[in-house]
Motif scaffolding. Structure first.
Motif, PDB file in Angstrom:
ATOM      1  N   ARG A 218       0.831  -1.208   0.000  1.00  0.00           N
ATOM      2  CA  ARG A 218       0.000   0.000   0.000  1.00  0.00           C
ATOM      3  C   ARG A 218       0.865   1.258   0.000  1.00  0.00           C
ATOM      4  N   ALA A 219       1.935   1.224   0.795  1.00  0.00           N
ATOM      5  CA  ALA A 219       2.763   2.422   0.942  1.00  0.00           C
ATOM      6  C   ALA A 219       3.672   2.660  -0.260  1.00  0.00           C
ATOM      7  N   PHE A 220       4.361   1.624  -0.728  1.00  0.00           N
ATOM      8  CA  PHE A 220       5.444   1.822  -1.681  1.00  0.00           C
ATOM      9  C   PHE A 220       5.114   1.406  -3.111  1.00  0.00           C
ATOM     10  N   ILE A 221       4.091   0.606  -3.297  1.00  0.00           N
ATOM     11  CA  ILE A 221       3.690   0.234  -4.651  1.00  0.00           C
ATOM     12  C   ILE A 221       2.450   1.016  -5.086  1.00  0.00           C
ATOM     13  N   GLN A 222       1.447   1.092  -4.189  1.00  0.00           N
ATOM     14  CA  GLN A 222       0.237   1.856  -4.494  1.00  0.00           C
ATOM     15  C   GLN A 222       0.375   3.325  -4.133  1.00  0.00           C
ATOM     16  N   LEU A 223       1.377   3.685  -3.338  1.00  0.00           N
ATOM     17  CA  LEU A 223       1.605   5.067  -2.878  1.00  0.00           C
ATOM     18  C   LEU A 223       0.354   5.623  -2.196  1.00  0.00           C
ATOM     19  N   ASP A 224      -0.253   4.801  -1.373  1.00  0.00           N
ATOM     20  CA  ASP A 224      -1.451   5.186  -0.626  1.00  0.00           C
ATOM     21  C   ASP A 224      -1.063   6.223   0.435  1.00  0.00           C
ATOM     22  N   PRO A 225      -1.572   7.450   0.344  1.00  0.00           N
ATOM     23  CA  PRO A 225      -1.181   8.489   1.314  1.00  0.00           C
ATOM     24  C   PRO A 225      -1.539   8.123   2.751  1.00  0.00           C
ATOM     25  N   ALA A 226      -2.623   7.355   2.920  1.00  0.00           N
ATOM     26  CA  ALA A 226      -3.004   6.955   4.279  1.00  0.00           C
ATOM     27  C   ALA A 226      -1.978   6.006   4.888  1.00  0.00           C
ATOM     28  N   ALA A 227      -1.350   5.176   4.064  1.00  0.00           N
ATOM     29  CA  ALA A 227      -0.308   4.273   4.563  1.00  0.00           C
ATOM     30  C   ALA A 227       1.009   5.012   4.761  1.00  0.00           C
ATOM     31  N   LEU A 228       1.322   5.923   3.843  1.00  0.00           N
ATOM     32  CA  LEU A 228       2.575   6.660   3.939  1.00  0.00           C
ATOM     33  C   LEU A 228       2.608   7.588   5.146  1.00  0.00           C
ATOM     34  N   ASN A 229       1.465   8.139   5.504  1.00  0.00           N
ATOM     35  CA  ASN A 229       1.393   9.057   6.649  1.00  0.00           C
ATOM     36  C   ASN A 229       0.519   8.413   7.717  1.00  0.00           C
ATOM     37  N   SER A 230       1.047   7.340   8.309  1.00  0.00           N
ATOM     38  CA  SER A 230       0.271   6.528   9.243  1.00  0.00           C
ATOM     39  C   SER A 230       1.079   6.243  10.509  1.00  0.00           C
ATOM     40  N   PRO A 231       0.420   5.811  11.565  1.00  0.00           N
ATOM     41  CA  PRO A 231       1.157   5.413  12.773  1.00  0.00           C
ATOM     42  C   PRO A 231       2.178   4.319  12.499  1.00  0.00           C
ATOM     43  N   GLN A 232       1.865   3.390  11.581  1.00  0.00           N
ATOM     44  CA  GLN A 232       2.826   2.336  11.248  1.00  0.00           C
ATOM     45  C   GLN A 232       4.076   2.911  10.604  1.00  0.00           C
ATOM     46  N   MET A 233       3.886   3.905   9.728  1.00  0.00           N
ATOM     47  CA  MET A 233       5.046   4.523   9.082  1.00  0.00           C
ATOM     48  C   MET A 233       5.882   5.291  10.098  1.00  0.00           C
ATOM     49  N   ILE A 234       5.228   5.962  11.013  1.00  0.00           N
ATOM     50  CA  ILE A 234       5.957   6.690  12.056  1.00  0.00           C
ATOM     51  C   ILE A 234       6.750   5.716  12.916  1.00  0.00           C
ATOM     52  N   GLN A 235       6.155   4.566  13.240  1.00  0.00           N
ATOM     53  CA  GLN A 235       6.882   3.547  14.006  1.00  0.00           C
ATOM     54  C   GLN A 235       8.072   3.007  13.222  1.00  0.00           C
ATOM     55  N   ALA A 236       7.872   2.805  11.918  1.00  0.00           N
ATOM     56  CA  ALA A 236       8.977   2.329  11.084  1.00  0.00           C
ATOM     57  C   ALA A 236      10.116   3.345  11.055  1.00  0.00           C
ATOM     58  N   LEU A 237       9.775   4.612  10.915  1.00  0.00           N
ATOM     59  CA  LEU A 237      10.796   5.663  10.907  1.00  0.00           C
ATOM     60  C   LEU A 237      11.540   5.737  12.233  1.00  0.00           C
ATOM     61  N   THR A 238      10.813   5.609  13.315  1.00  0.00           N
ATOM     62  CA  THR A 238      11.426   5.654  14.642  1.00  0.00           C
ATOM     63  C   THR A 238      12.380   4.483  14.842  1.00  0.00           C
ATOM     64  N   THR A 239      11.962   3.290  14.422  1.00  0.00           N
ATOM     65  CA  THR A 239      12.817   2.103  14.523  1.00  0.00           C
ATOM     66  C   THR A 239      14.055   2.257  13.657  1.00  0.00           C
ATOM     67  N   TYR A 240      13.858   2.752  12.460  1.00  0.00           N
ATOM     68  CA  TYR A 240      14.967   2.952  11.525  1.00  0.00           C
ATOM     69  C   TYR A 240      16.029   3.874  12.111  1.00  0.00           C
ATOM     70  N   ARG A 241      15.597   4.967  12.720  1.00  0.00           N
ATOM     71  CA  ARG A 241      16.572   5.928  13.247  1.00  0.00           C
ATOM     72  C   ARG A 241      17.376   5.353  14.412  1.00  0.00           C
ATOM     73  N   ARG A 242      16.831   4.377  15.115  1.00  0.00           N
ATOM     74  CA  ARG A 242      17.573   3.769  16.227  1.00  0.00           C
ATOM     75  C   ARG A 242      18.873   3.124  15.748  1.00  0.00           C
ATOM     76  N   ILE A 243      18.904   2.710  14.476  1.00  0.00           N
ATOM     77  CA  ILE A 243      20.106   2.074  13.940  1.00  0.00           C
ATOM     78  C   ILE A 243      21.289   3.040  13.999  1.00  0.00           C
ATOM     79  N   LYS A 244      20.992   4.323  13.881  1.00  0.00           N
ATOM     80  CA  LYS A 244      22.049   5.328  13.736  1.00  0.00           C
ATOM     81  C   LYS A 244      23.010   5.335  14.921  1.00  0.00           C
ATOM     82  N   GLN A 245      22.492   5.141  16.116  1.00  0.00           N
ATOM     83  CA  GLN A 245      23.360   5.222  17.298  1.00  0.00           C
ATOM     84  C   GLN A 245      24.371   4.073  17.364  1.00  0.00           C
TER      85      GLN A 245
END
Length: 427
Positions: A218-245
């Motif tokens: 939904r997010a990356f193939i259909q480019l569904d704005p509801a999936a791209l700007n969703s709590p799941q996406m925010i969680q994914a971004l937060t998890t991703y940034r943890r790698i940086k440390q």
């Protein structure tokens, strides 16, 4: 989109292949062949070695091979130069293009059908539907696939894992626990390159782990704005940034070869990268599957994000038509598929190629590829242009790269920007 400038490296195998490609063709009565000019941006040692296999094959057919090499061309320069050549009426025989870009070029009328070769060689029976569809336009083949790369690999130095007294992680929570254990053991946990395509490649795997396969679609193939700007996406971004440390050189912009070298030379414990890195490991004398462990990125064992390199065939003169057909045939030849992918670190796109000579990680990738095809969890990689056109991918790359680099940017803001970047795709 992942080819970075690197010095030319000629090992014994590559040197032998290059010498073979320069040897006089056998059969003095054969008429001179055509010219095969290929635009590509394979410039690392392993990449050059893989390409030399194809050069040698075409030379044995009596054709003249010409490299149209654009170093670091994945950044867009290659496509600019290609467009210039096509618009001036002087296109190359073929170009390294993949995914959505094949369809875009075909829509302009610039590509040539190779259905005669595909039908004769029975490509439809040899290729998974997910792959063959990306090689076609209006039901006709216009590109020849070379390989399959798995993007969602996690590589772990076995010695570093033992030193940290840890086990391979199956989830991102376990990943961060392993990273912490490595850090305490005096090991840099993650070798990381902050090139934009690598940022997105890691992030898309985190998104699969957090949201699942349907969320990815939904997010990356259909480019569904509801999936791209969703709590799941925010969680994914937060998890991703943890790698940086846990990452070294997190904002240095070092290329993928340098990051891989950190792992292969024992300067880091883990690497988040596709299997193109494997050939560099082997060149350094490390054995994938034993010295360097390979597992699916945490939370993605049920999915396979793929990147398929292909040669799109352009309209050429009648004199070079046979050379182009021979190129298409050579790309899908069983022996070439084996040799090319052994050199490249990827797996054959043909499903009937023996894997006896391949390493454990390649055999596992092939088994996972087939299992994901059966389950319906083969996913085209957004990071590598398989899911969306280049201009869409670039906008989304930019958001993820800025989110990684700028600690002041919140996950909610990044999710909203992703949705806006995707929304601009049709403009």
């Amino acid at each position: 989109m992942k080819r970075a400038l690197r010095r030319g490296v000629c090992g014994p195998l590559l040197a032998a292949l290059l010498l073979a490609s320069l040897a006089p063709a056998q059969g003095g009565n054969r008429a001179p062949g055509g010219e095969v000019e290929v635009l590509h941006f394979w410039t690392s040692g392993s990449e050059a070695g893989a390409l030399a296999e194809l050069q040698s094959t075409l030379h044995r057919k009596g054709h003249l091979w010409k490299n149209f090499t654009v170093a670091n061309g994945g950044g867009g320069l290659a496509m600019v130069m290609l467009a210039s050549r096509v618009n001036s009426g002087n296109p190359p025989t073929a170009a390294q293009i993949k995914g959505a870009a094949i369809q875009e070029w075909a829509h302009t009328g610039a590509l040539s059908s190779i259905d005669d070769v595909a039908n004769t060689d029975k490509w439809n029976a040899l290729l998974p539907r997910n792959v063959s569809d990306t090689m076609k336009y209006n039901g006709r083949y216009v590109a020849a696939p070379l390989n399959v790369h798995r993007v969602n690999w996690l590589w772990i130095d076995a010695a570093a894992l033992r030193k940290a007294n840890a086990k391979p992680p199956a989830t991102w929570d376990e990943f961060f626990a392993v990273a912490e254990a490595m850090k305490k053991a005096g090991i840099i946990p993650v070798a990381y390159s902050s090139q934009s395509w690598l940022d997105m490649g890691t992030f898309e795997s985190v998104a699969i782990a957090v949201g699942g396969v349907d969320f990815y679609r939904r997010a990356f193939i259909q480019l569904d704005p509801a999936a791209l700007n969703s709590p799941q996406m925010i969680q994914a971004l937060t998890t991703y940034r943890r790698i940086k440390q846990y990452s070294s050189n997190a904002s240095s912009g070092q290329d993928w070869v340098a990051s891989t070298s950190m792992l292969t030379h024992g300067r880091a414990g883990m690497l988040l990268m596709g299997d193109w890195a494997k050939a560099e490991m082997q060149a350094a004398g490390r054995r994938p599957g034993s010295d360097i462990l390979c597992i699916a990125m945490p939370g993605t064992a049920h999915a396979f994000t793929f990147d398929v390199d292909a040669l799109a065939m352009f309209q050429v003169s009648d004199r070079n038509k046979q050379a182009q057909r021979d190129l298409a045939h050579a790309v899908m030849d069983k022996d070439f598929q084996q040799a090319f992918n052994l050199a490249k670190g990827s797996i054959p796109v043909r499903q009937d190629v023996s894997l006896d000579k391949f390493d454990e990680c390649a055999r596992r990738a092939s088994a996972d590829f087939k299992a994901s095809a059966r389950r319906g969890t083969l996913l085209p990689s957004l990071a590598h242009g398989m899911a969306q056109p280049a201009h869409t991918v670039a906008r989304m790359w930019d958001v993820i790269n800025r989110f990684w680099s700028n600690d002041r940017m919140g996950a909610g803001e990044a999710a909203a920007q992703l949705a806006r970047a995707a929304g601009q795709a049709g403009r």
